[in-house]
Design a protein around this motif. Structure first.
Motif, mmCIF file in Angstrom:
data_model
loop_
_atom_site.group_PDB
_atom_site.id
_atom_site.type_symbol
_atom_site.label_atom_id
_atom_site.label_comp_id
_atom_site.label_asym_id
_atom_site.label_seq_id
_atom_site.Cartn_x
_atom_site.Cartn_y
_atom_site.Cartn_z
ATOM 1 N N GLY A 1 0.829 -1.211 0.000
ATOM 2 C CA GLY A 1 0.000 0.000 0.000
ATOM 3 C C GLY A 1 0.858 1.254 0.000
ATOM 4 N N GLU B 1 -2.616 8.421 13.197
ATOM 5 C CA GLU B 1 -3.253 7.464 14.100
ATOM 6 C C GLU B 1 -2.666 6.075 13.840
ATOM 7 O OE1 GLU B 1 -5.385 8.288 16.410
ATOM 8 O OE2 GLU B 1 -5.598 10.403 15.812
ATOM 9 N N ARG C 1 -2.610 2.119 14.707
ATOM 10 C CA ARG C 1 -3.519 1.121 15.281
ATOM 11 C C ARG C 1 -2.918 -0.296 15.294
ATOM 12 N NH1 ARG C 1 -5.129 4.879 17.083
ATOM 13 N NH2 ARG C 1 -7.179 5.875 16.967
ATOM 14 N N SER D 1 -1.716 8.292 18.906
ATOM 15 C CA SER D 1 -2.028 9.443 18.062
ATOM 16 C C SER D 1 -0.871 10.438 18.159
ATOM 17 C CB SER D 1 -3.334 10.105 18.521
ATOM 18 O OG SER D 1 -3.631 11.226 17.718
ATOM 19 N N TYR E 1 0.746 0.466 11.043
ATOM 20 C CA TYR E 1 -0.424 0.708 10.212
ATOM 21 C C TYR E 1 -1.358 1.709 10.879
ATOM 22 C CZ TYR E 1 1.006 -3.412 7.561
ATOM 23 O OH TYR E 1 1.710 -4.294 6.792
ATOM 24 N N ASP E 2 -2.028 2.490 10.030
ATOM 25 C CA ASP E 2 -2.960 3.471 10.567
ATOM 26 C C ASP E 2 -4.350 2.859 10.696
ATOM 27 O OD1 ASP E 2 -3.974 3.308 8.002
ATOM 28 O OD2 ASP E 2 -3.264 5.290 7.379
ATOM 29 N N ALA E 3 -5.333 3.694 11.007
ATOM 30 C CA ALA E 3 -6.699 3.222 11.235
ATOM 31 C C ALA E 3 -7.328 2.645 9.978
ATOM 32 C CB ALA E 3 -7.554 4.356 11.781
ATOM 33 N N ASN E 4 -6.837 3.020 8.803
ATOM 34 C CA ASN E 4 -7.368 2.511 7.540
ATOM 35 C C ASN E 4 -6.675 1.241 7.075
ATOM 36 O OD1 ASN E 4 -9.163 4.714 7.301
ATOM 37 N ND2 ASN E 4 -7.501 5.984 6.441
ATOM 38 N N GLY E 5 -5.730 0.734 7.851
ATOM 39 C CA GLY E 5 -4.998 -0.464 7.467
ATOM 40 C C GLY E 5 -3.875 -0.213 6.489
ATOM 41 N N THR E 6 -3.450 1.041 6.340
ATOM 42 C CA THR E 6 -2.362 1.395 5.434
ATOM 43 C C THR E 6 -1.044 1.453 6.200
ATOM 44 O OG1 THR E 6 -3.858 2.704 4.057
ATOM 45 C CG2 THR E 6 -1.506 3.113 3.804
#
Length: 282
Positions: free
Chosen positions: A28, A77, A79, A102, A135-140
């Motif tokens: 990604g 963010e 996660r 964060s 990875y961030d909150a969007n899974g990226t």
């Protein structure tokens, strides 16, 4: 009938060829401006190499520290943190840890947690390329550090069985070609003889790279696997191409019939000599 028997084997080798050209470049898009550093048990993992790999002992616990600096203009963010090991684009071990962090624009922060390597013995063994990614909150994946790992797992792990399967397929390929030569059923076309040995030759390169990984000689990245497999496949093709043309079956059949007839004549002569001549009746 013989063509149908070769279809499963050809399908396996076709899938293997597709696997070779497929890489793990699907991580990604990662935003620019995110700096990352990490340490395992107080040792920086950025400097790992074949001589100094990151040793992973099954069922052990590692103290992980990850430091991130957000140089972007938006809040970051975090996660999830993943530690993975992969060969030929396939992940053979993976440990994912859920976190909540964060980081405001222009700020830095750190994550600290304990990672338990449960079940590692059944996943992989040997030297292997890996990655620690956040990875961030969007899974990226927003940042990652490549690592060289030394997994002290079992040969009967998923990765070990993968190598054993490669060795078995390679041996079967050469055995099949050997039986064809012994039975004089090797193709009379040079190109087909070369292709008959191409797949086993490809297997030799893959098996050698696997052995190098398990023996901890080097890290089998995709480039090395492709290079060795390509060289051995080309050599095997040339050997098959330059191999002598097999004797046609009709010639073998004629020779066999002649021998049988000769043996039969000799037998008749022997039998004739053993029969005594009849005496004339008075």
């Amino acid at each position: 009938m013989s063509g149908d028997s070769h279809r499963p084997r050809r399908a396996v080798w076709s899938m293997l060829l597709i696997l070779l050209v497929w890489t793990a470049a699907q991580a990604g898009a990662r935003p620019d401006g995110v700096d990352m550093s990490a340490s395992f048990d107080g040792h920086d993992i950025a400097g790992t190499s074949v001589d100094k790999p990151l040793r992973l002992q099954p069922d052990s616990t590692i103290r992980v520290a990850v430091e991130l600096t957000n140089n972007t203009g938006a809040a970051l963010e975090i996660r999830r943190v993943d530690l993975t090991g992969h060969v030929l684009g396939l992940s053979y071990f993976s440990y994912s840890t859920d976190v909540e962090l964060s980081i405001a624009p222009g700020q830095s922060d750190a994550l600290r947690y304990r990672l338990e390597l449960r079940g590692l013995a059944g996943q992989a063994t040997g030297l292997m390329g890996g990655e620690l990614a956040v990875y961030d909150a969007n899974g990226t994946a927003v940042a990652a550090i490549p690592v060289i790992t030394d997994v002290r797992g079992s040969l009967w792990s998923v990765y070990g069985l993968f190598g054993i399967a490669l060795a078995v397929l390679t041996a079967l390929g050469f055995a099949d070609a050997g039986f064809a030569i012994a039975r004089h059923r090797f193709s009379v076309t040079r190109g087909r003889r070369g292709l008959r040995l191409l797949a086993p030759g490809l297997g030799i390169g893959l098996v050698f790279a696997f052995i190098a990984s398990v023996a901890r000689w080097w890290v089998p990245d995709t480039g090395l696997w492709l290079a060795f497999a390509g060289v051995t496949a080309a050599v095997a093709f040339l050997l098959g191409y330059a191999s002598p043309m097999p004797v046609p079956e009709d010639e073998l059949g004629d020779a066999g019939v002649g021998e049988v007839e000769t043996d039969g004549d000799d037998a008749d002569e022997d039998e004739t000599e053993r029969i005594p001549a009849e005496k004339p009746k008075p």
